[in-house]
Design a protein around this motif. Structure first.
Motif, PDB file in Angstrom:
ATOM      1  N   SER A  27       0.839  -1.200   0.000  1.00 47.52           N
ATOM      2  CA  SER A  27       0.000   0.000   0.000  1.00 47.52           C
ATOM      3  C   SER A  27       0.875   1.252   0.000  1.00 47.52           C
ATOM      4  O   SER A  27       2.061   1.198   0.334  1.00 47.52           O
ATOM      5  N   GLY A  28       0.253   2.355  -0.389  1.00 44.17           N
ATOM      6  CA  GLY A  28       0.922   3.636  -0.326  1.00 44.17           C
ATOM      7  C   GLY A  28       1.907   3.901  -1.445  1.00 44.17           C
ATOM      8  O   GLY A  28       2.867   4.663  -1.275  1.00 44.17           O
ATOM      9  N   PHE A  29       1.672   3.282  -2.597  1.00 47.52           N
ATOM     10  CA  PHE A  29       2.584   3.494  -3.701  1.00 47.52           C
ATOM     11  C   PHE A  29       1.817   3.404  -5.010  1.00 47.52           C
ATOM     12  O   PHE A  29       0.701   2.891  -5.072  1.00 47.52           O
ATOM     13  N   ARG A  30       2.460   3.873  -6.053  1.00 48.08           N
ATOM     14  CA  ARG A  30       1.967   3.613  -7.404  1.00 48.08           C
ATOM     15  C   ARG A  30       3.134   3.061  -8.202  1.00 48.08           C
ATOM     16  O   ARG A  30       4.274   3.502  -8.050  1.00 48.08           O
ATOM     17  N   ILE A  31       2.830   2.108  -9.043  1.00 47.49           N
ATOM     18  CA  ILE A  31       3.867   1.485  -9.864  1.00 47.49           C
ATOM     19  C   ILE A  31       4.175   2.382 -11.059  1.00 47.49           C
ATOM     20  O   ILE A  31       3.272   2.780 -11.788  1.00 47.49           O
ATOM     21  N   GLY A 103       5.784   9.797   0.089  1.00 46.06           N
ATOM     22  CA  GLY A 103       6.690  10.905   0.311  1.00 46.06           C
ATOM     23  C   GLY A 103       7.285  11.459  -0.973  1.00 46.06           C
ATOM     24  O   GLY A 103       8.055  12.428  -0.931  1.00 46.06           O
ATOM     25  N   GLY A 104       6.952  10.832  -2.076  1.00 41.56           N
ATOM     26  CA  GLY A 104       7.467  11.255  -3.366  1.00 41.56           C
ATOM     27  C   GLY A 104       8.716  10.521  -3.810  1.00 41.56           C
ATOM     28  O   GLY A 104       9.179  10.703  -4.928  1.00 41.56           O
ATOM     29  N   ASP A 105       9.267   9.717  -2.923  1.00 44.10           N
ATOM     30  CA  ASP A 105      10.494   9.002  -3.287  1.00 44.10           C
ATOM     31  C   ASP A 105      10.183   7.797  -4.160  1.00 44.10           C
ATOM     32  O   ASP A 105       9.096   7.247  -4.120  1.00 44.10           O
ATOM     33  N   TYR A 106      11.205   7.421  -4.925  1.00 43.11           N
ATOM     34  CA  TYR A 106      11.096   6.260  -5.790  1.00 43.11           C
ATOM     35  C   TYR A 106      11.892   5.106  -5.180  1.00 43.11           C
ATOM     36  O   TYR A 106      12.963   5.312  -4.618  1.00 43.11           O
ATOM     37  N   ARG A 107      11.343   3.897  -5.340  1.00 41.06           N
ATOM     38  CA  ARG A 107      12.011   2.719  -4.784  1.00 41.06           C
ATOM     39  C   ARG A 107      12.011   1.594  -5.800  1.00 41.06           C
ATOM     40  O   ARG A 107      11.080   1.450  -6.590  1.00 41.06           O
TER      41      ARG A 107
END
Length: 120
Positions: A27-31, A103-107
């Motif tokens: 949760s909390g992300f977009r691919i 938070g705007g970061d990419y992982r």
């Protein structure tokens, strides 16, 4: 955090087909993009195919015309259809995702890998 679960590997004869699947959960992300890499014994991990959320794709030259990557954005799932398999396609195939978080970061995340073996 993103969890990637792969399925679909196995043993196939040369000229055969396999379909790999990779589902992203959490949760909390977009691919942003998902892809498949592979690593054969003694070799470095290499890109096989990649697809963005917008549907843009790129492929390794060695698989162009034989492999097709696709995705279901609603299910956060990516597929790799592998046709006309060759013994040199034998490797562990890894799913990979690039995600943007709250938070705007990419992982970057990796799956556990699935073995594909092509017999001659």
């Amino acid at each position: 955090q993103v969890q990637l679960v792969e399925s679909g590997g196995g043993l196939v004869q040369a000229g055969g087909s396999l379909r790999l699947s990779c589902a992203a959960s959490g949760s909390g992300f977009r691919i942003v993009a998902m892809g498949w890499y592979r690593q054969a014994p003694g070799n470095e991990r290499e890109l096989v195919a990649r697809i963005t959320s917008g549907g843009s794709t790129n492929y390794a030259d060695s698989v162009k015309g034989r492999f097709t990557i696709s995705r279901d954005n609603a299910k956060n799932t990516v597929y790799l259809q592998m046709n006309s398999l060759k013994p040199e396609d034998t490797a562990v195939y890894y799913c990979n995702s690039l995600s943007q978080h709250k938070g705007g970061d990419y992982r970057l995340h990796w799956g556990q890998g699935t073995q594909v073996t092509v017999s001659s």
